[in-house]
Design a protein around this motif. Structure first.
Motif, PDB file in Angstrom:
ATOM      1  N   ILE A  19       0.846  -1.204   0.000  1.00  0.00           N
ATOM      2  CA  ILE A  19       0.000   0.000   0.000  1.00  0.00           C
ATOM      3  C   ILE A  19       0.875   1.244   0.000  1.00  0.00           C
ATOM      4  O   ILE A  19       0.636   2.190  -0.756  1.00  0.00           O
ATOM      5  CB  ILE A  19      -0.959  -0.008   1.212  1.00  0.00           C
ATOM      6  CG1 ILE A  19      -2.028  -1.076   1.030  1.00  0.00           C
ATOM      7  CG2 ILE A  19      -1.604   1.365   1.407  1.00  0.00           C
ATOM      8  CD1 ILE A  19      -2.890  -1.312   2.255  1.00  0.00           C
ATOM      9  N   VAL A  20       1.910   1.242   0.844  1.00  0.00           N
ATOM     10  CA  VAL A  20       2.821   2.389   0.913  1.00  0.00           C
ATOM     11  C   VAL A  20       3.614   2.502  -0.388  1.00  0.00           C
ATOM     12  O   VAL A  20       3.771   3.595  -0.936  1.00  0.00           O
ATOM     13  CB  VAL A  20       3.757   2.257   2.135  1.00  0.00           C
ATOM     14  CG1 VAL A  20       4.826   3.335   2.122  1.00  0.00           C
ATOM     15  CG2 VAL A  20       2.944   2.332   3.425  1.00  0.00           C
ATOM     16  N   LYS A  21       4.093   1.369  -0.901  1.00  0.00           N
ATOM     17  CA  LYS A  21       4.876   1.357  -2.140  1.00  0.00           C
ATOM     18  C   LYS A  21       4.075   1.915  -3.313  1.00  0.00           C
ATOM     19  O   LYS A  21       4.607   2.649  -4.148  1.00  0.00           O
ATOM     20  CB  LYS A  21       5.320  -0.076  -2.438  1.00  0.00           C
ATOM     21  CG  LYS A  21       6.130  -0.241  -3.686  1.00  0.00           C
ATOM     22  CD  LYS A  21       6.527  -1.696  -3.847  1.00  0.00           C
ATOM     23  CE  LYS A  21       6.855  -2.022  -5.279  1.00  0.00           C
ATOM     24  NZ  LYS A  21       7.079  -3.457  -5.469  1.00  0.00           N
ATOM     25  N   LEU A  22       2.796   1.590  -3.389  1.00  0.00           N
ATOM     26  CA  LEU A  22       1.941   2.072  -4.470  1.00  0.00           C
ATOM     27  C   LEU A  22       1.443   3.491  -4.224  1.00  0.00           C
ATOM     28  O   LEU A  22       0.646   4.007  -4.991  1.00  0.00           O
ATOM     29  CB  LEU A  22       0.750   1.125  -4.652  1.00  0.00           C
ATOM     30  CG  LEU A  22       1.092  -0.280  -5.136  1.00  0.00           C
ATOM     31  CD1 LEU A  22      -0.144  -1.167  -5.102  1.00  0.00           C
ATOM     32  CD2 LEU A  22       1.690  -0.235  -6.529  1.00  0.00           C
ATOM     33  N   ASP A  23       1.913   4.107  -3.139  1.00  0.00           N
ATOM     34  CA  ASP A  23       1.554   5.472  -2.775  1.00  0.00           C
ATOM     35  C   ASP A  23       0.056   5.631  -2.511  1.00  0.00           C
ATOM     36  O   ASP A  23      -0.509   6.683  -2.743  1.00  0.00           O
ATOM     37  CB  ASP A  23       2.035   6.464  -3.840  1.00  0.00           C
ATOM     38  CG  ASP A  23       2.141   7.878  -3.295  1.00  0.00           C
ATOM     39  OD1 ASP A  23       2.409   8.032  -2.082  1.00  0.00           O
ATOM     40  OD2 ASP A  23       1.945   8.830  -4.068  1.00  0.00           O
ATOM     41  N   LEU A  24      -0.562   4.573  -2.049  1.00  0.00           N
ATOM     42  CA  LEU A  24      -1.977   4.646  -1.685  1.00  0.00           C
ATOM     43  C   LEU A  24      -2.160   5.152  -0.271  1.00  0.00           C
ATOM     44  O   LEU A  24      -3.272   5.444   0.147  1.00  0.00           O
ATOM     45  CB  LEU A  24      -2.637   3.265  -1.826  1.00  0.00           C
ATOM     46  CG  LEU A  24      -2.695   2.694  -3.231  1.00  0.00           C
ATOM     47  CD1 LEU A  24      -3.275   1.285  -3.196  1.00  0.00           C
ATOM     48  CD2 LEU A  24      -3.501   3.583  -4.147  1.00  0.00           C
ATOM     49  N   SER A  25      -1.049   5.253   0.477  1.00  0.00           N
ATOM     50  CA  SER A  25      -1.164   5.697   1.870  1.00  0.00           C
ATOM     51  C   SER A  25      -1.577   7.158   1.969  1.00  0.00           C
ATOM     52  O   SER A  25      -1.915   7.625   3.047  1.00  0.00           O
ATOM     53  CB  SER A  25       0.147   5.442   2.624  1.00  0.00           C
ATOM     54  OG  SER A  25       1.209   6.128   2.011  1.00  0.00           O
ATOM     55  N   ASN A  26      -1.565   7.891   0.847  1.00  0.00           N
ATOM     56  CA  ASN A  26      -2.096   9.260   0.855  1.00  0.00           C
ATOM     57  C   ASN A  26      -3.619   9.236   0.893  1.00  0.00           C
ATOM     58  O   ASN A  26      -4.248  10.194   1.316  1.00  0.00           O
ATOM     59  CB  ASN A  26      -1.641  10.026  -0.383  1.00  0.00           C
ATOM     60  CG  ASN A  26      -0.148  10.278  -0.371  1.00  0.00           C
ATOM     61  OD1 ASN A  26       0.460  10.358   0.686  1.00  0.00           O
ATOM     62  ND2 ASN A  26       0.436  10.384  -1.534  1.00  0.00           N
ATOM     63  N   GLN A  27      -4.205   8.120   0.419  1.00  0.00           N
ATOM     64  CA  GLN A  27      -5.656   8.000   0.345  1.00  0.00           C
ATOM     65  C   GLN A  27      -6.230   7.185   1.495  1.00  0.00           C
ATOM     66  O   GLN A  27      -7.380   7.366   1.881  1.00  0.00           O
ATOM     67  CB  GLN A  27      -6.048   7.353  -0.980  1.00  0.00           C
ATOM     68  CG  GLN A  27      -5.580   8.148  -2.182  1.00  0.00           C
ATOM     69  CD  GLN A  27      -5.668   7.330  -3.454  1.00  0.00           C
ATOM     70  OE1 GLN A  27      -6.374   6.342  -3.510  1.00  0.00           O
ATOM     71  NE2 GLN A  27      -4.955   7.744  -4.472  1.00  0.00           N
ATOM     72  N   VAL A  28      -5.450   6.245   2.004  1.00  0.00           N
ATOM     73  CA  VAL A  28      -5.886   5.393   3.120  1.00  0.00           C
ATOM     74  C   VAL A  28      -4.776   5.321   4.155  1.00  0.00           C
ATOM     75  O   VAL A  28      -3.614   5.536   3.843  1.00  0.00           O
ATOM     76  CB  VAL A  28      -6.248   3.963   2.655  1.00  0.00           C
ATOM     77  CG1 VAL A  28      -7.373   3.971   1.662  1.00  0.00           C
ATOM     78  CG2 VAL A  28      -5.036   3.261   2.085  1.00  0.00           C
ATOM     79  N   LYS A  29      -5.139   5.026   5.371  1.00  0.00           N
ATOM     80  CA  LYS A  29      -4.163   4.848   6.448  1.00  0.00           C
ATOM     81  C   LYS A  29      -4.078   3.361   6.762  1.00  0.00           C
ATOM     82  O   LYS A  29      -5.046   2.776   7.251  1.00  0.00           O
ATOM     83  CB  LYS A  29      -4.597   5.602   7.704  1.00  0.00           C
ATOM     84  CG  LYS A  29      -4.705   7.087   7.527  1.00  0.00           C
ATOM     85  CD  LYS A  29      -3.371   7.735   7.772  1.00  0.00           C
ATOM     86  CE  LYS A  29      -3.539   9.231   7.810  1.00  0.00           C
ATOM     87  NZ  LYS A  29      -2.637   9.920   6.948  1.00  0.00           N
ATOM     88  N   PRO A  30      -2.944   2.704   6.476  1.00  0.00           N
ATOM     89  CA  PRO A  30      -2.814   1.288   6.799  1.00  0.00           C
ATOM     90  C   PRO A  30      -2.221   1.074   8.192  1.00  0.00           C
ATOM     91  O   PRO A  30      -1.279   1.758   8.592  1.00  0.00           O
ATOM     92  CB  PRO A  30      -1.849   0.771   5.725  1.00  0.00           C
ATOM     93  CG  PRO A  30      -0.991   1.956   5.395  1.00  0.00           C
ATOM     94  CD  PRO A  30      -1.856   3.180   5.618  1.00  0.00           C
ATOM     95  N   PHE A  31      -2.798   0.138   8.946  1.00  0.00           N
ATOM     96  CA  PHE A  31      -2.303  -0.206  10.278  1.00  0.00           C
ATOM     97  C   PHE A  31      -2.221  -1.717  10.403  1.00  0.00           C
ATOM     98  O   PHE A  31      -3.087  -2.437   9.912  1.00  0.00           O
ATOM     99  CB  PHE A  31      -3.239   0.342  11.368  1.00  0.00           C
ATOM    100  CG  PHE A  31      -3.313   1.834  11.386  1.00  0.00           C
ATOM    101  CD1 PHE A  31      -2.364   2.584  12.052  1.00  0.00           C
ATOM    102  CD2 PHE A  31      -4.321   2.489  10.713  1.00  0.00           C
ATOM    103  CE1 PHE A  31      -2.426   3.969  12.058  1.00  0.00           C
ATOM    104  CE2 PHE A  31      -4.396   3.870  10.716  1.00  0.00           C
ATOM    105  CZ  PHE A  31      -3.444   4.606  11.389  1.00  0.00           C
ATOM    106  N   LEU A  32      -1.181  -2.194  11.062  1.00  0.00           N
ATOM    107  CA  LEU A  32      -1.011  -3.630  11.251  1.00  0.00           C
ATOM    108  C   LEU A  32      -1.983  -4.189  12.282  1.00  0.00           C
ATOM    109  O   LEU A  32      -2.374  -5.338  12.214  1.00  0.00           O
ATOM    110  CB  LEU A  32       0.424  -3.943  11.680  1.00  0.00           C
ATOM    111  CG  LEU A  32       1.505  -3.641  10.644  1.00  0.00           C
ATOM    112  CD1 LEU A  32       2.880  -3.894  11.233  1.00  0.00           C
ATOM    113  CD2 LEU A  32       1.288  -4.482   9.404  1.00  0.00           C
ATOM    114  N   SER A  33      -2.385  -3.355  13.251  1.00  0.00           N
ATOM    115  CA  SER A  33      -3.246  -3.858  14.316  1.00  0.00           C
ATOM    116  C   SER A  33      -4.315  -2.826  14.687  1.00  0.00           C
ATOM    117  O   SER A  33      -4.178  -1.632  14.410  1.00  0.00           O
ATOM    118  CB  SER A  33      -2.421  -4.181  15.564  1.00  0.00           C
ATOM    119  OG  SER A  33      -1.942  -2.982  16.152  1.00  0.00           O
ATOM    120  N   PHE A  34      -5.354  -3.323  15.344  1.00  0.00           N
ATOM    121  CA  PHE A  34      -6.416  -2.448  15.844  1.00  0.00           C
ATOM    122  C   PHE A  34      -5.843  -1.460  16.847  1.00  0.00           C
ATOM    123  O   PHE A  34      -6.217  -0.284  16.863  1.00  0.00           O
ATOM    124  CB  PHE A  34      -7.530  -3.289  16.481  1.00  0.00           C
ATOM    125  CG  PHE A  34      -8.616  -2.456  17.073  1.00  0.00           C
ATOM    126  CD1 PHE A  34      -9.571  -1.866  16.274  1.00  0.00           C
ATOM    127  CD2 PHE A  34      -8.676  -2.257  18.443  1.00  0.00           C
ATOM    128  CE1 PHE A  34     -10.572  -1.076  16.823  1.00  0.00           C
ATOM    129  CE2 PHE A  34      -9.672  -1.478  19.008  1.00  0.00           C
ATOM    130  CZ  PHE A  34     -10.627  -0.889  18.194  1.00  0.00           C
TER     131      PHE A  34
END
Length: 52
Positions: A19-34
């Protein structure tokens, strides 16, 4: 919806890296855990988790 923030929670580290590599983290926030997502949300509001 206006004023909302998309969050992905609980994905494997490889998925989050992609997600970060594809630069989608500007649109969504990815988290490994709750917990990480919850801490992020609380920090946005000036709050924090406290041990019991």
């Amino acid at each position: 919806m206006m004023g909302t923030e998309t969050m992905f929670v609980g994905f494997a580290p490889d998925v989050v890296k992609e997600i970060v590599k594809l630069d989608l983290s500007n649109q969504v926030k990815p988290f490994l855990s709750f917990r990480q997502a919850l801490e992020y949300l609380l920090k946005q509001r000036g709050l924090a988790l406290q041990p019991v």
